[in-house]
Design a protein around this motif. Structure first.
Motif, mmCIF file in Angstrom:
data_model
loop_
_atom_site.group_PDB
_atom_site.id
_atom_site.type_symbol
_atom_site.label_atom_id
_atom_site.label_comp_id
_atom_site.label_asym_id
_atom_site.label_seq_id
_atom_site.Cartn_x
_atom_site.Cartn_y
_atom_site.Cartn_z
ATOM 1 N N ASP A 104 -8.142 -4.945 -6.851
ATOM 2 C CA ASP A 104 -7.198 -6.076 -6.222
ATOM 3 C C ASP A 104 -5.890 -5.097 -5.510
ATOM 4 N N ARG A 105 -5.414 -4.579 -6.895
ATOM 5 C CA ARG A 105 -3.883 -3.393 -6.938
ATOM 6 C C ARG A 105 -4.424 -2.428 -5.274
ATOM 7 N N ALA A 106 -4.964 -1.843 -5.015
ATOM 8 C CA ALA A 106 -5.497 -1.389 -3.650
ATOM 9 C C ALA A 106 -5.261 -1.808 -2.676
ATOM 10 N N ARG A 107 -5.769 -2.837 -2.786
ATOM 11 C CA ARG A 107 -6.317 -3.936 -1.832
ATOM 12 C C ARG A 107 -4.389 -4.176 -1.274
ATOM 13 N N ARG A 108 -3.658 -4.339 -2.053
ATOM 14 C CA ARG A 108 -2.112 -5.026 -2.176
ATOM 15 C C ARG A 108 -1.337 -4.151 -0.937
ATOM 16 N N GLU A 109 -1.620 -2.505 -2.156
ATOM 17 C CA GLU A 109 -0.950 -1.673 -1.152
ATOM 18 C C GLU A 109 -0.781 -1.491 0.259
ATOM 19 N N VAL A 110 -2.703 -1.716 0.110
ATOM 20 C CA VAL A 110 -3.269 -1.306 2.332
ATOM 21 C C VAL A 110 -2.341 -2.541 2.727
ATOM 22 N N ARG A 111 -2.122 -3.615 2.666
ATOM 23 C CA ARG A 111 -1.819 -4.724 3.134
ATOM 24 C C ARG A 111 -0.433 -4.334 3.327
ATOM 25 N N ARG A 112 0.410 -4.186 2.039
ATOM 26 C CA ARG A 112 1.973 -4.093 2.129
ATOM 27 C C ARG A 112 2.122 -2.385 3.349
ATOM 28 N N GLY A 113 1.122 -1.366 3.568
ATOM 29 C CA GLY A 113 1.107 -0.270 4.507
ATOM 30 C C GLY A 113 1.161 -1.196 5.547
ATOM 31 N N LEU A 114 -0.155 -1.656 5.780
ATOM 32 C CA LEU A 114 -0.264 -2.080 6.884
ATOM 33 C C LEU A 114 0.902 -3.668 7.682
ATOM 34 N N ALA A 115 1.723 -4.164 6.811
ATOM 35 C CA ALA A 115 3.109 -4.808 7.180
ATOM 36 C C ALA A 115 4.334 -4.005 6.917
ATOM 37 N N ARG A 116 4.220 -2.673 6.622
ATOM 38 C CA ARG A 116 5.243 -1.965 7.136
ATOM 39 C C ARG A 116 5.233 -0.962 8.611
ATOM 40 N N ALA A 117 3.558 -0.840 8.478
ATOM 41 C CA ALA A 117 3.574 0.230 10.013
ATOM 42 C C ALA A 117 3.880 -1.457 10.879
ATOM 43 N N ILE A 118 3.892 -2.442 10.637
ATOM 44 C CA ILE A 118 4.549 -3.062 12.139
ATOM 45 C C ILE A 118 5.405 -3.525 12.319
ATOM 46 N N TRP A 119 6.013 -3.667 10.838
ATOM 47 C CA TRP A 119 7.471 -4.398 11.151
ATOM 48 C C TRP A 119 8.335 -3.396 11.036
ATOM 49 N N ILE A 120 8.750 -2.700 10.403
ATOM 50 C CA ILE A 120 9.295 -1.525 10.694
ATOM 51 C C ILE A 120 9.642 -0.880 12.069
ATOM 52 N N PRO A 121 8.969 -0.310 12.447
ATOM 53 C CA PRO A 121 9.066 -0.296 14.319
ATOM 54 C C PRO A 121 9.725 -1.403 15.190
ATOM 55 N N LEU A 122 9.505 -2.820 14.525
ATOM 56 C CA LEU A 122 10.291 -3.912 15.215
ATOM 57 C C LEU A 122 11.138 -3.488 14.625
ATOM 58 N N ALA A 123 11.796 -3.475 14.125
ATOM 59 C CA ALA A 123 12.886 -3.517 13.174
ATOM 60 C C ALA A 123 14.309 -2.118 13.826
ATOM 61 N N LEU A 124 13.027 -1.506 14.007
ATOM 62 C CA LEU A 124 13.762 -0.506 14.127
ATOM 63 C C LEU A 124 14.000 -0.525 15.837
ATOM 64 N N LEU A 125 12.819 -0.394 16.569
ATOM 65 C CA LEU A 125 13.923 -1.486 17.917
ATOM 66 C C LEU A 125 14.757 -3.087 17.548
ATOM 67 N N GLY A 126 14.454 -3.520 17.465
ATOM 68 C CA GLY A 126 14.926 -4.459 17.465
ATOM 69 C C GLY A 126 16.593 -3.947 17.031
ATOM 70 N N GLY A 127 16.500 -3.245 15.768
ATOM 71 C CA GLY A 127 18.454 -2.273 16.117
ATOM 72 C C GLY A 127 18.891 -1.718 16.304
ATOM 73 N N LEU A 128 17.734 -0.778 17.389
ATOM 74 C CA LEU A 128 18.126 0.067 18.576
ATOM 75 C C LEU A 128 18.757 -0.894 19.648
ATOM 76 N N GLY A 129 17.577 -1.478 20.372
ATOM 77 C CA GLY A 129 18.285 -2.967 21.093
ATOM 78 C C GLY A 129 19.863 -3.168 20.873
ATOM 79 N N LEU A 130 20.196 -3.858 19.435
ATOM 80 C CA LEU A 130 20.842 -4.586 19.512
ATOM 81 C C LEU A 130 22.710 -3.404 19.350
ATOM 82 N N LEU A 131 21.986 -2.181 18.856
ATOM 83 C CA LEU A 131 23.329 -1.185 19.149
ATOM 84 C C LEU A 131 23.613 -0.604 20.482
ATOM 85 N N MET A 132 22.651 -0.839 21.049
ATOM 86 C CA MET A 132 22.544 -0.580 22.601
ATOM 87 C C MET A 132 24.157 -1.398 23.309
#
Length: 502
Positions: A388-416
């Motif tokens: 169960d702990r390994a599954r939670r790690e995978v889910r967190r990794g998937l969430a990071r793979a989704i929201w980190i690029p979105l956050a970067l793009l959003g931050g880049l858009g605000l900066l621009m």
């Protein structure tokens, strides 16, 4: 050895694959040169060689080579290498701190080069976008794949461990069952031998028997006591540490238990009769408390009176056994395992046990048992918790793979957007300042009223500039609109024309 050879072949194939864009785009016939091809092929070979041991190094080297070609970081020759090494860094690297520092260093280096060369900030924004899409996004995908592989590997390892543990559990259950049998022998046979000793003691002092019969009864009593002691010693070796107390004989009630003890010669008083019936573990524990109390009284205080009192209320049942001091001598030392096992049985039933010596030298045994014993809480196996702990790690990794690029793009858009507003503000000419301008004024006289930066050029479809001027500068007339703009044209350092360009 075979695994190492396979890794070398994979690295060689990666190197050859990444060299193809360098050969195609750095060819002399395509505007490049052979030295550039040699440098690129050698650098990519070194990166492929160290990518397994130092995953962030290839990303840093390729990013440096790309920045030397263009401040936008995107090159046709090395962009595939950025994608590949970014993914491999996320796939192979255990910790993320070094990669995050690397990404920040590339962005800072791009900003520094943009400032030093005096180029537009638009190139730095392009660098950030390329960094996010060509390096950070593949790195996050590699992190997710790493977590997923760890989950799959953990599943297979846990399955193998469970197969080994299944055999160990079978052996352990066999040993535990032998321990239960040993506990049954100690408590049931010990109880019966104690009653035999009590009966033999009664016959030993019976005046109606002759001396020979009394002597035989005495020998029988001593033999029963010795057998009890030997049984205690043997069972003490066989009993498993922490084993629970054995169950009661099938179908025997507390009334039948006290009647059997009374028939053996014990002076037992039971109040009230009948005893309340308790379900499950509480009922078994009640029987065991009475059985252990009678056994101890027969062994250590033969001839003493024993009172058994049972009181009940809406939630609990209290059983209390009090035995007086013995009159015929003790049957031998006690090993103490009976009370230990009894305490464990009462605890498992959700109750509490107390015992001790009374003021007149007797012994008190008291237990409080719940009418509704709590159900045992099943513990999740260690393997299930790990999975169960390994599954939670995978889910967190998937969430990071989704929201980190979105956050970067959003931050880049605000900066621009922020930089664009700042640039517009720097090139905004107040209408009052424009109205004060006069033909023939020098550039020095107008410097206090003009903004710090003009626009990069005229807006699209602007009318032609007047002839005979040296330069024309364009300024925004409003903060948020691209048109209209103010045009100020200079000739010989003086204002030669002013107009509002629609």
């Amino acid at each position: 050895m075979r695994e190492r050879a396979r890794e070398h072949l994979c690295d060689l194939g990666l190197w050859l694959l990444l060299c193809v864009p360098v050969l195609l785009k750095s060819d002399p016939n395509d505007g490049g040169s052979w030295p550039e091809v040699v440098v690129g092929v050698v650098l990519l070979g070194g990166c492929a060689a160290v990518a397994r041991r130092w995953p962030p190094v290839p990303v840093a080297v390729v990013a440096a080579v790309s920045l030397s070609s263009t401040l936008e970081l995107f090159t046709a020759s090395y962009s595939p290498a950025l994608l590949a090494f970014g993914y491999l860094a996320g796939r192979r690297q255990e910790r993320t701190r070094a990669a995050l520092w690397l990404f920040g260093a590339v962005a800072a280096a791009g900003l520094l080069l943009t400032t030093v060369t005096g180029t537009s900030l638009g190139q730095w924004f392009t660098l950030l976008l390329t960094l996010a899409l060509a390096v950070v996004a593949p790195w996050l995908i590699g992190r997710y794949v790493r977590q997923y592989d760890r989950l799959v590997r953990s599943g297979w390892e846990l399955a193998d461990r469970m197969e080994r543990e299944q055999a160990a559990v079978a052996d352990r259950e066999r040993l535990r069952e032998r321990s239960r049998i040993a506990g049954d022998m100690h408590d049931s046979l010990g109880h019966d031998l104690a009653l035999i000793a009590v009966r033999a003691g009664v016959l030993e002092v019976d005046p109606e028997l002759g001396p020979a019969q009394q002597h035989a009864a005495g020998e029988l009593r001593r033999a029963a006591a010795d057998a009890t002691a030997r049984l205690r010693d043997i069972i003490g070796v066989l009993r498993e540490d922490g084993a629970g107390a054995p169950t009661a004989p099938p179908g025997e009630t507390v009334e039948e238990l006290t009647a059997r003890a009374r028939a053996s010669g014990l002076d037992v008083t039971l109040t009230p009769a009948p005893v309340p019936t308790l379900p499950g573990m509480s009922g078994l524990a009640l029987h065991r408390v009475v059985q252990e109390g009678l056994t101890n009284a027969a062994k250590h205080a033969p001839g003493a009176a024993v009172s058994v009192e049972v009181a009940e209320d809406a939630a609990d049942v209290r059983v209390r056994l009090v035995s007086g001091p013995g009159t015929a001598g003790a049957a031998g030392p006690s090993g103490g395992t009976g009370l230990v096992g009894l305490d464990e049985r009462v605890r498992l039933a959700g109750g509490a046990l107390a015992h001790g010596v009374t003021g007149d030298g007797g012994f008190l045994l008291e237990a409080v048992l719940p009418r509704n014993p709590p159900a045992p809480l099943p513990l999740a196996p260690t393997s299930a918790r790990e999975l169960d702990r390994a599954r939670r790690e995978v889910r967190r990794g998937l969430a990071r793979a989704i929201w980190i690029p979105l956050a970067l793009l959003g931050g880049l858009g605000l900066l621009m957007a922020g930089v664009a507003l700042w640039t517009q503000h720097q090139s905004y000419l107040e209408p009052e300042d424009y109205a004060r301008t006069r033909i023939g004024q020098s550039l020095a006289e107008l410097s206090d009223d003009l903004p710090d930066r003009p626009l990069d050029g005229p807006p699209a479809h602007a009318p032609a500039e007047p002839p005979g001027v040296d330069e024309c500068r364009y300024y925004r007339s409003t903060m948020l609109a691209a048109i209209p703009v103010y045009r100020l044209c200079f000739a010989g350092g003086h204002l030669a024309d002013r107009a509002e360009v629609p």
